[in-house]
Design a protein around this motif. Structure first.
Motif, PDB file in Angstrom:
ATOM      1  N   ALA A 123       0.907  -1.154   0.000  1.00 15.13           N
ATOM      2  CA  ALA A 123       0.000   0.000   0.000  1.00 15.13           C
ATOM      3  C   ALA A 123       0.942   1.198   0.000  1.00 15.13           C
ATOM      4  CB  ALA A 123      -0.880   0.024   1.249  1.00 15.13           C
ATOM      5  N   HIS A 124       0.423   2.409  -0.241  1.00 15.86           N
ATOM      6  CA  HIS A 124       1.354   3.541  -0.126  1.00 15.86           C
ATOM      7  C   HIS A 124       0.966   4.452   1.024  1.00 15.86           C
ATOM      8  CE1 HIS A 124      -1.047   6.675  -2.275  1.00 15.86           C
ATOM      9  NE2 HIS A 124      -1.432   5.708  -3.074  1.00 15.86           N
ATOM     10  N   LEU A 125       2.015   4.936   1.677  1.00 15.68           N
ATOM     11  CA  LEU A 125       1.844   5.702   2.909  1.00 15.68           C
ATOM     12  C   LEU A 125       1.590   7.179   2.612  1.00 15.68           C
ATOM     13  CD1 LEU A 125       1.938   5.314   5.979  1.00 15.68           C
ATOM     14  CD2 LEU A 125       4.426   5.623   5.870  1.00 15.68           C
TER      15      LEU A 125
ATOM     16  N   ILE B 218      -9.207   7.251   1.397  1.00 14.30           N
ATOM     17  CA  ILE B 218      -9.373   6.178   0.403  1.00 14.30           C
ATOM     18  C   ILE B 218      -8.079   5.977  -0.378  1.00 14.30           C
ATOM     19  CG2 ILE B 218     -11.886   6.473   0.220  1.00 14.30           C
ATOM     20  CD1 ILE B 218     -11.256   7.725  -2.638  1.00 14.30           C
ATOM     21  N   ASP B 219      -7.267   7.020  -0.489  1.00 15.26           N
ATOM     22  CA  ASP B 219      -6.009   6.951  -1.258  1.00 15.26           C
ATOM     23  C   ASP B 219      -4.874   7.469  -0.413  1.00 15.26           C
ATOM     24  OD1 ASP B 219      -4.188   6.692  -3.294  1.00 15.26           O
ATOM     25  OD2 ASP B 219      -4.909   8.393  -4.458  1.00 15.26           O
ATOM     26  N   ASP B 220      -4.142   6.618   0.291  1.00 10.76           N
ATOM     27  CA  ASP B 220      -4.320   5.183   0.339  1.00 10.76           C
ATOM     28  C   ASP B 220      -4.304   4.711   1.789  1.00 10.76           C
ATOM     29  OD1 ASP B 220      -4.550   2.523  -0.459  1.00 10.76           O
ATOM     30  OD2 ASP B 220      -2.426   2.295  -0.800  1.00 10.76           O
ATOM     31  N   GLY B 221      -4.862   5.568   2.687  1.00 12.71           N
ATOM     32  CA  GLY B 221      -4.987   5.112   4.071  1.00 12.71           C
ATOM     33  C   GLY B 221      -5.713   3.791   4.160  1.00 12.71           C
TER      34      GLY B 221
ATOM     35  N   GLU C 131       4.282   7.568  -3.688  1.00 12.49           N
ATOM     36  CA  GLU C 131       3.605   6.998  -4.861  1.00 12.49           C
ATOM     37  C   GLU C 131       2.977   8.096  -5.706  1.00 12.49           C
ATOM     38  OE1 GLU C 131       0.241   5.368  -7.225  1.00 12.49           O
ATOM     39  OE2 GLU C 131       0.179   6.888  -5.670  1.00 12.49           O
ATOM     40  N   GLU C 132       2.318   9.025  -5.020  1.00  8.30           N
ATOM     41  CA  GLU C 132       1.471   9.993  -5.741  1.00  8.30           C
ATOM     42  C   GLU C 132       2.254  10.888  -6.692  1.00  8.30           C
ATOM     43  OE1 GLU C 132      -1.511   9.839  -5.953  1.00  8.30           O
ATOM     44  OE2 GLU C 132      -2.391   8.987  -4.139  1.00  8.30           O
ATOM     45  N   ILE C 133       3.486  11.192  -6.354  1.00 10.20           N
ATOM     46  CA  ILE C 133       4.224  12.150  -7.180  1.00 10.20           C
ATOM     47  C   ILE C 133       5.178  11.460  -8.151  1.00 10.20           C
ATOM     48  CG2 ILE C 133       3.945  14.022  -5.509  1.00 10.20           C
ATOM     49  CD1 ILE C 133       6.924  13.552  -4.748  1.00 10.20           C
TER      50      ILE C 133
HETATM   51 ZN   LIG Z   1      -3.023   5.740  -4.412  1.00 10.73          ZN
END
Ligand SMILES: [Zn+2]
Length: 475
Positions: free
Chosen positions: A281-283, A293-296, A328-330
Protein backbone atom coordinates in the motif's frame (compact mmCIF):
# COMPACT_ATOMS: atom_id res chain seq x y z
CA UNK A 1 -18.83 -50.93 -32.05
CA UNK A 2 -18.76 -47.25 -32.65
CA UNK A 3 -20.83 -46.71 -29.51
CA UNK A 4 -18.49 -48.86 -27.40
CA UNK A 5 -15.46 -46.91 -28.63
CA UNK A 6 -17.18 -43.64 -27.82
CA UNK A 7 -18.00 -44.81 -24.29
CA UNK A 8 -14.45 -46.08 -23.81
CA UNK A 9 -13.04 -42.76 -25.00
CA UNK A 10 -15.40 -40.88 -22.70
CA UNK A 11 -14.36 -43.09 -19.77
CA UNK A 12 -10.70 -42.50 -20.61
CA UNK A 13 -11.12 -38.77 -20.79
CA UNK A 14 -12.80 -38.72 -17.36
CA UNK A 15 -9.96 -40.83 -15.98
CA UNK A 16 -7.45 -38.53 -17.68
CA UNK A 17 -9.12 -35.48 -16.16
CA UNK A 18 -9.08 -37.06 -12.70
CA UNK A 19 -5.41 -37.94 -13.10
CA UNK A 20 -4.67 -34.34 -14.10
CA UNK A 21 -6.56 -33.09 -11.04
CA UNK A 22 -4.66 -35.44 -8.74
CA UNK A 23 -1.35 -34.28 -10.21
CA UNK A 24 -2.15 -30.60 -9.81
CA UNK A 25 -0.53 -29.16 -6.67
CA UNK A 26 -2.86 -29.25 -3.70
CA UNK A 27 -3.11 -27.51 -0.37
CA UNK A 28 -3.29 -29.66 2.74
CA UNK A 29 -6.67 -29.82 4.44
CA UNK A 30 -5.48 -27.96 7.53
CA UNK A 31 -4.09 -25.14 5.39
CA UNK A 32 -7.51 -24.70 3.78
CA UNK A 33 -9.18 -24.86 7.20
CA UNK A 34 -6.86 -22.10 8.40
CA UNK A 35 -7.71 -19.98 5.35
CA UNK A 36 -11.41 -20.32 6.22
CA UNK A 37 -10.74 -19.41 9.85
CA UNK A 38 -8.78 -16.30 8.74
CA UNK A 39 -11.60 -15.32 6.42
CA UNK A 40 -14.18 -15.63 9.20
CA UNK A 41 -12.05 -13.71 11.74
CA UNK A 42 -11.26 -10.93 9.25
CA UNK A 43 -14.92 -10.43 8.36
CA UNK A 44 -15.67 -9.82 12.05
CA UNK A 45 -12.60 -7.65 12.65
CA UNK A 46 -12.47 -3.85 12.72
CA UNK A 47 -8.67 -3.74 12.72
CA UNK A 48 -8.16 -2.45 9.16
CA UNK A 49 -10.69 0.32 9.76
CA UNK A 50 -9.04 1.28 13.06
CA UNK A 51 -5.56 1.45 11.52
CA UNK A 52 -6.84 3.72 8.74
CA UNK A 53 -8.69 5.87 11.27
CA UNK A 54 -5.53 6.25 13.33
CA UNK A 55 -3.34 7.21 10.34
CA UNK A 56 -5.77 9.68 8.80
CA UNK A 57 -6.71 11.28 12.12
CA UNK A 58 -3.37 11.34 13.92
CA UNK A 59 -1.27 12.31 10.87
CA UNK A 60 -3.78 13.65 8.33
CA UNK A 61 -2.61 14.27 4.77
CA UNK A 62 0.88 13.11 3.90
CA UNK A 63 2.33 14.79 0.85
CA UNK A 64 5.66 13.18 -0.07
CA UNK A 65 8.51 15.29 1.25
CA UNK A 66 6.33 17.25 3.70
CA UNK A 67 6.68 17.28 7.49
CA UNK A 68 3.72 14.92 7.61
CA UNK A 69 5.60 12.46 5.39
CA UNK A 70 8.23 12.11 8.12
CA UNK A 71 5.52 11.87 10.79
CA UNK A 72 3.76 9.16 8.81
CA UNK A 73 6.95 7.11 8.48
CA UNK A 74 7.46 7.35 12.23
CA UNK A 75 3.80 6.41 12.80
CA UNK A 76 4.11 3.39 10.50
CA UNK A 77 7.26 2.04 12.17
CA UNK A 78 5.65 2.30 15.61
CA UNK A 79 2.34 0.86 14.45
CA UNK A 80 3.94 -2.15 12.76
CA UNK A 81 6.22 -2.76 15.76
CA UNK A 82 3.28 -2.58 18.13
CA UNK A 83 1.39 -5.16 16.07
CA UNK A 84 4.13 -7.73 16.72
CA UNK A 85 5.83 -8.29 13.36
CA UNK A 86 9.13 -10.18 13.58
CA UNK A 87 11.07 -7.39 11.87
CA UNK A 88 10.28 -3.79 10.96
CA UNK A 89 12.69 -1.65 8.96
CA UNK A 90 12.88 1.21 6.46
CA UNK A 91 14.51 1.53 3.05
CA UNK A 92 15.20 4.95 1.50
CA UNK A 93 13.61 6.54 -1.56
CA UNK A 94 14.78 9.93 -2.88
CA UNK A 95 12.64 12.16 -5.07
CA UNK A 96 12.00 15.78 -6.11
CA UNK A 97 9.28 17.49 -4.08
CA UNK A 98 6.67 20.13 -4.71
CA UNK A 99 4.76 22.53 -2.48
CA UNK A 100 1.38 24.12 -3.15
CA UNK A 101 1.13 27.71 -1.94
CA UNK A 102 -2.10 28.99 -3.50
CA UNK A 103 -4.26 28.78 -6.59
CA UNK A 104 -7.08 30.95 -7.88
CA UNK A 105 -8.82 30.48 -11.23
CA UNK A 106 -11.54 32.96 -12.26
CA UNK A 107 -13.59 33.83 -15.29
CA UNK A 108 -13.04 37.56 -15.83
CA UNK A 109 -15.14 38.11 -18.98
CA UNK A 110 -17.92 38.15 -20.18
CA UNK A 111 -19.02 37.48 -16.56
CA UNK A 112 -17.00 37.28 -13.37
CA UNK A 113 -16.96 33.92 -11.62
CA UNK A 114 -14.46 32.22 -9.32
CA UNK A 115 -13.89 28.55 -10.19
CA UNK A 116 -13.05 25.86 -7.64
CA UNK A 117 -9.54 24.73 -8.52
CA UNK A 118 -6.42 22.87 -7.41
CA UNK A 119 -3.00 23.29 -8.98
CA UNK A 120 -1.61 20.10 -10.50
CA UNK A 121 1.43 18.66 -8.76
CA UNK A 122 4.74 20.04 -10.11
CA UNK A 123 2.96 22.96 -11.71
CA UNK A 124 5.22 25.99 -11.78
CA UNK A 125 3.81 29.16 -10.25
CA UNK A 126 2.49 32.01 -12.38
CA UNK A 127 4.24 35.39 -12.33
CA UNK A 128 3.26 37.49 -9.31
CA UNK A 129 -0.39 38.52 -9.67
CA UNK A 130 -1.17 35.73 -12.13
CA UNK A 131 -1.90 35.69 -15.84
CA UNK A 132 -5.07 36.80 -17.62
CA UNK A 133 -5.96 35.89 -21.22
CA UNK A 134 -8.55 34.53 -23.60
CA UNK A 135 -9.29 30.84 -23.17
CA UNK A 136 -9.11 28.28 -26.00
CA UNK A 137 -10.99 25.01 -25.42
CA UNK A 138 -9.98 21.54 -26.66
CA UNK A 139 -11.87 18.24 -26.51
CA UNK A 140 -8.83 16.33 -25.28
CA UNK A 141 -5.03 16.28 -25.22
CA UNK A 142 -4.81 14.95 -28.78
CA UNK A 143 -6.83 17.92 -30.07
CA UNK A 144 -4.43 20.31 -28.33
CA UNK A 145 -1.47 18.48 -29.81
CA UNK A 146 -2.99 18.69 -33.29
CA UNK A 147 -3.84 22.40 -33.08
CA UNK A 148 -1.78 25.04 -34.93
CA UNK A 149 0.51 26.88 -32.49
CA UNK A 150 -0.95 30.26 -33.48
CA UNK A 151 -4.37 29.21 -32.09
CA UNK A 152 -2.78 28.58 -28.70
CA UNK A 153 0.07 31.06 -28.24
CA UNK A 154 -0.60 33.68 -25.59
CA UNK A 155 -3.86 32.02 -24.51
CA UNK A 156 -5.03 29.88 -21.61
CA UNK A 157 -5.79 26.32 -22.72
CA UNK A 158 -8.86 24.52 -21.34
CA UNK A 159 -9.17 20.74 -21.90
CA UNK A 160 -12.74 19.61 -21.33
CA UNK A 161 -12.44 15.82 -21.53
CA UNK A 162 -14.86 14.11 -19.15
CA UNK A 163 -13.99 11.01 -17.11
CA UNK A 164 -16.56 8.19 -17.34
CA UNK A 165 -17.64 6.29 -14.24
CA UNK A 166 -16.80 2.56 -14.26
CA UNK A 167 -16.48 -0.21 -11.68
CA UNK A 168 -12.93 -1.01 -12.78
CA UNK A 169 -11.85 2.64 -12.93
CA UNK A 170 -11.04 2.36 -16.62
CA UNK A 171 -12.29 5.91 -17.22
CA UNK A 172 -9.21 7.20 -15.39
CA UNK A 173 -6.60 5.88 -17.81
CA UNK A 174 -8.69 7.18 -20.69
CA UNK A 175 -8.70 10.74 -19.31
CA UNK A 176 -5.58 11.32 -17.24
CA UNK A 177 -3.21 12.18 -20.11
CA UNK A 178 -4.36 15.83 -20.06
CA UNK A 179 -3.21 16.09 -16.45
CA UNK A 180 0.00 14.08 -16.94
CA UNK A 181 1.40 15.76 -20.03
CA UNK A 182 -0.99 18.61 -20.96
CA UNK A 183 1.25 21.25 -19.40
CA UNK A 184 4.23 20.25 -21.56
CA UNK A 185 2.02 20.05 -24.68
CA UNK A 186 0.53 23.50 -24.06
CA UNK A 187 3.98 24.94 -23.27
CA UNK A 188 5.27 23.79 -26.67
CA UNK A 189 2.67 26.09 -28.27
CA UNK A 190 3.43 28.99 -25.93
CA UNK A 191 0.17 28.94 -24.00
CA UNK A 192 0.21 30.93 -20.74
CA UNK A 193 -1.51 28.33 -18.55
CA UNK A 194 -3.45 25.05 -18.70
CA UNK A 195 -6.82 24.40 -17.09
CA UNK A 196 -8.33 20.89 -17.19
CA UNK A 197 -11.67 19.46 -16.23
CA UNK A 198 -10.95 17.39 -13.10
CA UNK A 199 -10.04 13.75 -13.68
CA UNK A 200 -12.84 12.54 -11.45
CA UNK A 201 -16.51 11.56 -11.49
CA UNK A 202 -18.01 13.78 -8.79
CA UNK A 203 -20.65 16.38 -9.56
CA UNK A 204 -19.74 18.22 -6.37
CA UNK A 205 -17.57 21.32 -6.45
CA UNK A 206 -14.30 19.64 -5.53
CA UNK A 207 -11.27 19.87 -7.81
CA UNK A 208 -9.12 16.75 -8.25
CA UNK A 209 -5.36 17.25 -8.10
CA UNK A 210 -2.71 14.73 -9.15
CA UNK A 211 0.76 14.89 -10.56
CA UNK A 212 2.09 15.89 -13.94
CA UNK A 213 5.00 14.18 -15.60
CA UNK A 214 7.86 16.08 -17.07
CA UNK A 215 11.00 15.30 -18.93
CA UNK A 216 14.21 16.84 -17.69
CA UNK A 217 14.73 20.08 -19.54
CA UNK A 218 11.20 20.25 -20.92
CA UNK A 219 9.21 23.44 -20.41
CA UNK A 220 6.03 23.39 -18.36
CA UNK A 221 3.41 26.05 -17.79
CA UNK A 222 1.22 26.64 -14.72
CA UNK A 223 -1.62 24.10 -14.64
CA UNK A 224 -4.71 23.56 -12.52
CA UNK A 225 -7.78 21.32 -12.48
CA UNK A 226 -11.22 22.85 -11.94
CA UNK A 227 -14.19 21.05 -10.39
CA UNK A 228 -16.55 19.31 -12.79
CA UNK A 229 -19.52 21.70 -12.24
CA UNK A 230 -17.11 24.59 -12.86
CA UNK A 231 -15.87 22.89 -16.03
CA UNK A 232 -19.51 22.54 -17.15
CA UNK A 233 -20.05 26.24 -16.49
CA UNK A 234 -16.93 27.29 -18.39
CA UNK A 235 -17.83 25.03 -21.32
CA UNK A 236 -21.38 26.43 -21.54
CA UNK A 237 -20.06 29.96 -21.49
CA UNK A 238 -17.49 29.28 -24.23
CA UNK A 239 -20.17 27.64 -26.39
CA UNK A 240 -22.27 30.81 -26.21
CA UNK A 241 -19.71 32.25 -28.62
CA UNK A 242 -18.35 35.39 -26.98
CA UNK A 243 -14.64 35.39 -26.13
CA UNK A 244 -14.15 34.11 -22.59
CA UNK A 245 -11.22 35.28 -20.49
CA UNK A 246 -9.70 33.59 -17.47
CA UNK A 247 -7.26 34.67 -14.82
CA UNK A 248 -4.99 32.04 -13.29
CA UNK A 249 -2.87 32.74 -10.22
CA UNK A 250 -0.81 29.83 -8.89
CA UNK A 251 1.88 29.87 -6.22
CA UNK A 252 3.95 26.69 -6.05
CA UNK A 253 7.51 25.57 -5.50
CA UNK A 254 9.61 22.67 -6.72
CA UNK A 255 12.00 21.91 -3.86
CA UNK A 256 15.28 20.15 -3.33
CA UNK A 257 15.19 16.34 -3.46
CA UNK A 258 14.01 14.67 -0.26
CA UNK A 259 14.71 11.19 1.09
CA UNK A 260 11.73 9.41 2.63
CA UNK A 261 11.39 5.73 3.54
CA UNK A 262 9.51 2.65 2.43
CA UNK A 263 8.40 1.05 5.70
CA UNK A 264 8.58 -2.73 5.68
CA UNK A 265 7.39 -5.32 8.22
CA UNK A 266 7.87 -9.06 8.06
CA UNK A 267 6.37 -12.24 9.43
CA UNK A 268 9.36 -14.51 8.94
CA UNK A 269 8.53 -17.80 7.25
CA UNK A 270 9.04 -21.09 9.10
CA UNK A 271 10.22 -23.23 6.19
CA UNK A 272 11.34 -20.89 3.39
CA UNK A 273 12.09 -17.59 5.14
CA UNK A 274 13.87 -16.23 2.06
CA UNK A 275 10.69 -16.60 -0.03
CA UNK A 276 8.39 -13.61 0.25
CA UNK A 277 4.73 -12.83 -0.26
CA UNK A 278 4.64 -9.02 -0.54
CA UNK A 279 1.52 -7.02 0.37
CA UNK A 280 1.70 -3.34 -0.52
CA UNK A 281 0.00 0.00 0.00
CA UNK A 282 1.35 3.54 -0.13
CA UNK A 283 1.84 5.70 2.91
CA UNK A 284 1.93 9.10 1.18
CA UNK A 285 -1.14 10.98 -0.03
CA UNK A 286 -2.03 14.26 -1.66
CA UNK A 287 -1.87 17.43 0.40
CA UNK A 288 -5.66 17.87 0.41
CA UNK A 289 -8.20 15.79 2.33
CA UNK A 290 -6.67 13.21 4.68
CA UNK A 291 -5.68 10.53 2.15
CA UNK A 292 -8.28 8.09 3.49
CA UNK A 293 -9.37 6.18 0.40
CA UNK A 294 -6.01 6.95 -1.26
CA UNK A 295 -4.32 5.18 0.34
CA UNK A 296 -4.99 5.11 4.07
CA UNK A 297 -7.46 2.34 3.27
CA UNK A 298 -4.79 0.20 1.64
CA UNK A 299 -2.47 0.69 4.63
CA UNK A 300 -5.25 -0.55 6.92
CA UNK A 301 -6.23 -3.46 4.67
CA UNK A 302 -2.82 -5.07 4.14
CA UNK A 303 -1.55 -4.39 7.66
CA UNK A 304 -4.66 -5.89 9.24
CA UNK A 305 -4.53 -8.92 6.91
CA UNK A 306 -0.96 -9.70 7.99
CA UNK A 307 -1.73 -9.11 11.68
CA UNK A 308 -4.73 -11.47 11.55
CA UNK A 309 -2.48 -14.17 10.04
CA UNK A 310 0.03 -13.63 12.88
CA UNK A 311 -2.71 -13.98 15.44
CA UNK A 312 -4.87 -16.75 14.05
CA UNK A 313 -2.61 -19.03 12.00
CA UNK A 314 0.56 -20.96 12.60
CA UNK A 315 3.70 -19.28 11.31
CA UNK A 316 3.47 -19.29 7.48
CA UNK A 317 5.99 -21.39 5.52
CA UNK A 318 7.14 -18.44 3.41
CA UNK A 319 7.66 -14.94 4.80
CA UNK A 320 4.91 -12.36 4.47
CA UNK A 321 5.96 -8.73 4.15
CA UNK A 322 3.88 -5.58 4.38
CA UNK A 323 5.47 -2.78 2.36
CA UNK A 324 4.17 0.76 2.89
CA UNK A 325 5.61 2.67 -0.03
CA UNK A 326 6.82 6.27 -0.07
CA UNK A 327 5.99 8.95 -2.63
CA UNK A 328 3.60 7.00 -4.86
CA UNK A 329 1.47 9.99 -5.74
CA UNK A 330 4.22 12.15 -7.18
CA UNK A 331 5.78 9.49 -9.40
CA UNK A 332 6.03 5.96 -7.88
CA UNK A 333 9.36 6.88 -6.27
CA UNK A 334 9.06 4.36 -3.43
CA UNK A 335 8.11 1.57 -5.83
CA UNK A 336 10.97 2.45 -8.14
CA UNK A 337 13.51 2.54 -5.31
CA UNK A 338 12.21 -0.81 -4.06
CA UNK A 339 12.49 -2.39 -7.51
CA UNK A 340 16.05 -1.07 -7.90
CA UNK A 341 17.01 -2.51 -4.52
CA UNK A 342 15.35 -5.92 -4.93
CA UNK A 343 15.14 -6.81 -8.61
CA UNK A 344 18.24 -9.01 -8.46
CA UNK A 345 16.37 -11.07 -5.86
CA UNK A 346 13.17 -11.33 -7.90
CA UNK A 347 13.06 -15.14 -7.89
CA UNK A 348 12.52 -15.06 -4.12
CA UNK A 349 9.29 -13.11 -4.45
CA UNK A 350 6.40 -15.54 -4.41
CA UNK A 351 3.68 -12.99 -5.12
CA UNK A 352 3.00 -9.26 -4.90
CA UNK A 353 -0.37 -7.57 -4.35
CA UNK A 354 -1.02 -3.92 -3.49
CA UNK A 355 -4.24 -2.38 -2.22
CA UNK A 356 -4.49 1.12 -3.70
CA UNK A 357 -8.03 1.65 -4.91
CA UNK A 358 -10.00 2.61 -1.81
CA UNK A 359 -11.99 0.17 0.28
CA UNK A 360 -14.82 -0.83 -2.07
CA UNK A 361 -15.54 -4.57 -2.08
CA UNK A 362 -13.16 -6.85 -3.98
CA UNK A 363 -15.09 -8.42 -6.87
CA UNK A 364 -12.43 -10.29 -8.82
CA UNK A 365 -9.01 -11.91 -8.56
CA UNK A 366 -6.62 -12.09 -11.47
CA UNK A 367 -2.98 -13.07 -11.52
CA UNK A 368 0.19 -13.30 -13.56
CA UNK A 369 2.11 -16.40 -12.42
CA UNK A 370 3.95 -19.32 -14.01
CA UNK A 371 2.07 -22.16 -15.78
CA UNK A 372 2.87 -24.53 -12.94
CA UNK A 373 1.43 -22.18 -10.33
CA UNK A 374 -1.75 -21.31 -12.19
CA UNK A 375 -3.87 -24.16 -10.70
CA UNK A 376 -2.94 -22.90 -7.22
CA UNK A 377 -4.53 -19.54 -8.02
CA UNK A 378 -7.69 -21.52 -8.84
CA UNK A 379 -7.54 -23.21 -5.42
CA UNK A 380 -7.07 -19.81 -3.73
CA UNK A 381 -10.01 -18.43 -5.68
CA UNK A 382 -12.19 -21.25 -4.34
CA UNK A 383 -11.64 -19.83 -0.83
CA UNK A 384 -12.38 -16.27 -1.99
CA UNK A 385 -15.61 -17.12 -3.78
CA UNK A 386 -17.82 -16.86 -0.69
CA UNK A 387 -16.61 -13.25 -0.34
CA UNK A 388 -18.29 -12.52 -3.68
CA UNK A 389 -15.01 -12.63 -5.60
CA UNK A 390 -15.06 -13.96 -9.17
CA UNK A 391 -12.15 -15.45 -11.11
CA UNK A 392 -10.82 -12.79 -13.44
CA UNK A 393 -8.31 -15.16 -14.95
CA UNK A 394 -4.75 -15.00 -16.11
CA UNK A 395 -4.10 -11.41 -17.02
CA UNK A 396 -1.44 -8.74 -17.14
CA UNK A 397 -1.93 -8.31 -13.37
CA UNK A 398 0.61 -5.75 -12.20
CA UNK A 399 -0.04 -6.13 -8.48
CA UNK A 400 -0.75 -2.40 -8.02
CA UNK A 401 1.14 0.77 -9.00
CA UNK A 402 4.05 0.45 -6.58
CA UNK A 403 4.84 -3.09 -7.72
CA UNK A 404 4.69 -2.07 -11.37
CA UNK A 405 8.40 -1.13 -11.64
CA UNK A 406 9.27 -4.65 -10.42
CA UNK A 407 6.46 -6.35 -12.38
CA UNK A 408 8.16 -5.18 -15.57
CA UNK A 409 11.02 -7.49 -14.58
CA UNK A 410 8.63 -10.45 -14.14
CA UNK A 411 7.51 -10.22 -10.50
CA UNK A 412 4.61 -12.66 -9.98
CA UNK A 413 1.55 -10.56 -9.12
CA UNK A 414 -2.12 -10.77 -8.23
CA UNK A 415 -4.78 -8.09 -8.48
CA UNK A 416 -7.70 -8.15 -6.06
CA UNK A 417 -9.87 -5.77 -8.07
CA UNK A 418 -12.02 -3.49 -5.94
CA UNK A 419 -15.30 -1.90 -6.91
CA UNK A 420 -14.17 1.59 -7.86
CA UNK A 421 -17.55 2.95 -8.92
CA UNK A 422 -17.38 5.72 -6.30
CA UNK A 423 -13.60 5.92 -5.89
CA UNK A 424 -13.09 8.74 -8.38
CA UNK A 425 -15.74 10.89 -6.70
CA UNK A 426 -13.21 11.51 -3.91
CA UNK A 427 -9.79 10.64 -5.37
CA UNK A 428 -7.20 13.44 -4.90
CA UNK A 429 -9.77 15.89 -3.48
CA UNK A 430 -10.39 17.74 -0.23
CA UNK A 431 -13.26 15.27 0.14
CA UNK A 432 -11.03 12.16 0.49
CA UNK A 433 -11.73 11.72 4.18
CA UNK A 434 -12.27 8.81 6.57
CA UNK A 435 -16.08 8.96 6.54
CA UNK A 436 -16.02 7.66 2.92
CA UNK A 437 -14.87 4.22 4.11
CA UNK A 438 -17.46 1.54 4.88
CA UNK A 439 -16.18 -0.73 7.67
CA UNK A 440 -17.97 -3.85 6.39
CA UNK A 441 -16.59 -3.39 2.87
CA UNK A 442 -13.15 -2.83 4.33
CA UNK A 443 -13.39 -6.05 6.37
CA UNK A 444 -14.20 -7.96 3.16
CA UNK A 445 -10.97 -6.57 1.69
CA UNK A 446 -8.97 -7.62 4.75
CA UNK A 447 -10.46 -11.11 4.51
CA UNK A 448 -9.49 -11.39 0.84
CA UNK A 449 -5.91 -10.27 1.47
CA UNK A 450 -5.55 -12.56 4.50
CA UNK A 451 -6.70 -15.62 2.50
CA UNK A 452 -4.53 -14.70 -0.50
CA UNK A 453 -1.40 -14.02 1.57
CA UNK A 454 -1.78 -17.11 3.75
CA UNK A 455 -2.36 -19.54 0.90
CA UNK A 456 0.31 -17.96 -1.31
CA UNK A 457 2.75 -18.41 1.59
CA UNK A 458 1.71 -22.09 2.02
CA UNK A 459 1.57 -22.93 -1.70
CA UNK A 460 2.93 -26.35 -2.70
CA UNK A 461 4.74 -24.65 -5.60
CA UNK A 462 6.62 -21.42 -6.13
CA UNK A 463 4.67 -18.97 -8.26
CA UNK A 464 7.78 -18.18 -10.22
CA UNK A 465 8.18 -15.18 -12.37
CA UNK A 466 5.85 -15.17 -15.29
CA UNK A 467 6.45 -13.01 -18.33
CA UNK A 468 7.23 -9.38 -17.51
CA UNK A 469 4.44 -6.88 -17.47
CA UNK A 470 3.95 -4.83 -20.60
CA UNK A 471 1.64 -2.08 -19.50
CA UNK A 472 2.37 1.32 -17.96
CA UNK A 473 0.88 3.07 -14.99
CA UNK A 474 -0.62 6.36 -13.95
CA UNK A 475 -0.26 7.52 -10.38
ZN1 LIG B 1 -3.02 5.74 -4.41
Amino acid sequence: MKIVVAVALAAMSVAGLQAAQVEAPQFETNQIETARELRAVALESNLGYEITEDLTTRIGNRLAGSENDARAVEWAVKKLESLGFDRVWTEPATFPTWTREHERVSITSPVEQDLVSLAIGFSPGTPEGGVEAEVVMFDDLAALQAAPAEDVAGKIVFIRKRMERARDGSGYGATVAARSTGSMAAAEKDALALIIRSVGTSTNRFAHTGTMRFDAGSRRIPAAAISNPDADQLERLIKMGEPVRLSVDIGAQVNEPYTSQNVIAEITGSKFPEKIVALGAHLDSWDVGTGAIDDGAGVGIVTAAARIIMEHAERPERSIRVILFAAEEIGLWGGRAWADAHKDNIENYQLAAESDFGAGPVYEISARVSDEAWPVIGAIHAELEMLGIAMGGRTQARGGPDFMPMSIHGLAAADLSQDGTKYFDYHHTENDTFDKIDPAEMAQNVAAYAVLAWLAAQSPVDFGSGPGLVDTSEE
